[in-house]
Structures are given as structure tokens and as C-alpha cells.
Design an enzyme around this catalytic site. Structure first.
Site, PDB file in Angstrom:
ATOM      1  N   ASP A  31       0.825  -1.208   0.000  1.00  0.00           N
ATOM      2  CA  ASP A  31       0.000   0.000   0.000  1.00  0.00           C
ATOM      3  C   ASP A  31       0.865   1.267   0.000  1.00  0.00           C
ATOM      4  O   ASP A  31       0.402   2.332   0.404  1.00  0.00           O
ATOM      5  CB  ASP A  31      -0.933  -0.005   1.213  1.00  0.00           C
ATOM      6  CG  ASP A  31      -2.133   0.923   1.033  1.00  0.00           C
ATOM      7  OD1 ASP A  31      -2.730   0.886  -0.060  1.00  0.00           O
ATOM      8  OD2 ASP A  31      -2.465   1.668   1.965  1.00  0.00           O
ATOM      9  N   ALA A  32       2.106   1.157  -0.454  1.00  0.00           N
ATOM     10  CA  ALA A  32       3.015   2.311  -0.514  1.00  0.00           C
ATOM     11  C   ALA A  32       2.729   3.090  -1.797  1.00  0.00           C
ATOM     12  O   ALA A  32       3.468   3.016  -2.779  1.00  0.00           O
ATOM     13  CB  ALA A  32       4.468   1.855  -0.454  1.00  0.00           C
TER      14      ALA A  32
END
Length: 273
Positions: free
Chosen positions: A156-157
Site C-alpha cells: 500500500d506504498a
């Protein structure tokens, strides 16, 4: 299922610290911290983020300071805001920041690369275009951060999880990292990475060839292989050190072991390719 952990986590915006206590900022007063209570949406999410953030700092990257404590039976993550400064009279002032979607003129809905959001190369190009005094270090730290997120299993970066900070003394530069969470610890979430590494979004297929392609896309040194391997080994040492700390100080949870196993597996992919 693609689910942004940052978007579903409950947050309180407060001033102060766990001890002696918090206050609610009113009438435009600046907050100084975020408080993230764990309300059962993902098991041991507080421990997960605290561990990942601490490993990130120990691995040599600037990251927001975090701490873990309880309010009653509820685990909470304290996150100190890095976009604040305090003067000699203890007055708190805001420091302007903007995430990479804002900086690149993209809507928040476009935070994932496959939805039109920033790529690794686009962010590197932006950092170079700023031509600030820390430009070379910021590019280096951003690529290091991409590696850390990959190893820790943070798919989820995305573009809103990296930012620019307009520091009063040194000018605009890459902000400290925040919201580093191992999504790989939760099998119901997709493992497809938010930003591709050398054209690869499946972390199980990321090897040194992918990193070589990424280096070419970003116009980085062709000798990126030894750097990636050295930093991977450094992250594993940092993770083991924080696991020992968690066991000693009694904040260890099984999620820490799961994150370390993810990091070992992904580091092995790189070392063996």
C-alpha cells in the site's frame, strides 16, 4: 481486494503526548500528533505499524516517531507529526507539506500507479527537478524507501504515502516516511504493489533484473545490485533487533514473526537472482 489501510484506520488528531496527556486543538490551533486506536479491523495492526516504522528508522531512513500504549484495553499507536516546529517559547507552528499526488497535480483517487498515480520514476524525476540541497540524498532515500516497503510487505506504498516537506531552514525535500504497514500480514488484501518495480507489480516476481530495469527507468547507477543486497541485509538485521526488543519489552505479537518471514523470503529472492 485493494484496500488502503491508511484510509480505513481510525485516527484522532490531537496535541500533546501520552504522558502527561493529550488535548484537543481548537480554534485553528495546530495538532502535534495522530492517535490510531486498534478497533479490531485488522489483528495487531498497531504492533504491525509500530514494528515496521521502527525497523524503517533503524535501517537508516527518516521516519515519523511512533510509540505504543493502551487506553484501557485498546492498543493505540502514537505518531508524532513531522510537519510541526516548536520555538523557544514552546509555540507550535505548521510546516507545509504535500503528498506526491498533490505535488504532481494528481487527484487523490489516482494514488495507485495502475489508476494513473505516480510511478517510482515520476517521483524520482520530481525530486531531481526540485534541485534542493538534499536532492541527491532524497533520491537515494526514496529508492531505499521503495526497497524497505517491498521487503516489509507493504503493498500500500502509494503516491499519497510519500510527501514533500517545506522545511524552514533547508527548503523543500523528501518528507520522513509514514504509514509503513505490512499488508502482506493480511491475506485478504491484494499483494499487488502500488508502484511497479521495473514493470513488475507481483512481489513474488521481483528479482534483481527488475531492480536493474527500475534503475534504468530512474537513470540510477548501473551498480544498484550490490546496494540493494547490502541494504536488504541491513533491514533484516534491524528487524531481528526490534523483534528482540519486542520480546524483552513484552510488546511482541505473532505479526512480527510473520513480517520477518516475508522480509526473509523477499530478500532471498534478490540474493538468489
Amino acid at each position: 481486494m485493494r484496500l488502503s489501510l491508511g484510509g480505513i484506520q481510525h485516527k484522532l488528531v490531537l496535541a500533546g503526548a501520552p504522558f502527561p496527556g493529550f488535548s484537543q486543538p481548537l480554534d485553528g490551533a495546530p495538532s502535534t500528533c495522530l492517535l490510531k486506536p486498534e478497533l479490531g479491523q485488522y489483528e495487531d495492526l498497531v504492533t504491525n505499524e509500530a514494528f515496521c516504522m521502527r525497523v524503517t528508522r533503524t535501517a537508516g531512513l527518516r521516519a515519523a516517531f511512533v510509540n505504543v500504549f493502551r487506553i484501557g484495553a485498546t492498543p493505540c499507536l502514537y505518531v508524532e507529526r513531522f510537519d510541526r516546529v516548536t520555538d523557544a517559547d514552546r509555540n507550535v507552528f505548521r510546516v507545509h507539506q504535500e503528498d506526491m499526488c498533490q505535488a504532481l497535480g494528481l487527484l487523490p483517487a489516482a494514488k495507485y500507479e495502475d489508476n494513473g498515480g505516480p510511478s517510482v520514476a515520476a517521483i524520482v524525476q520530481l525530486l531531481r527537478a526540485l534541485r534542493g540541497p538534499f536532492m541527491a540524498r532524497d533520491v537515494n532515500d526514496f529508492i531505499h524507501a521503495v526497497l524497505v516497503n517491498f521487503l516489509l510487505g507493504n503493498s500500500d506504498a502509494h503516491g499519497k504515502n510519500f510527501a514533500l516537506l517545506y522545511e524552514p531552514e533547508s527548503g523543500v525535500r523528501l518528507a520522513p516516511l509514514y504509514d509503513v504497514v505490512s499488508t502482506a500480514a493480511y491475506p485478504e488484501l491484494t499483494q499487488r504493489m502500488s508502484m511497479a518495480l521495473g514493470g513488475v507489480t507481483d512481489p513474488a516476481k521481483v528479482d534483481m533484473q527488475a531492480w536493474a530495469r527500475l534503475a534504468e527507468e530512474c537513470q540510477l547507477s548501473r551498480g544498484i545490485g550490490p546496494i540493494v543486497r547490502r541494504r536488504s541485509a541491513g533491514l533484516l538485521r534491524a528487524a531481528e533487533g526490534w523483534r528482540r526488543n519486542a520480546l524483552h519489552d513484552r510488546w511482541h505479537r505473532d505479526v512480527i514473526d510473520a513480517i520477518i518471514e516475508v522480509a526473509r523470503t523477499r530478500a532471498a529472492q534478490l540474493l538468489e537472482s
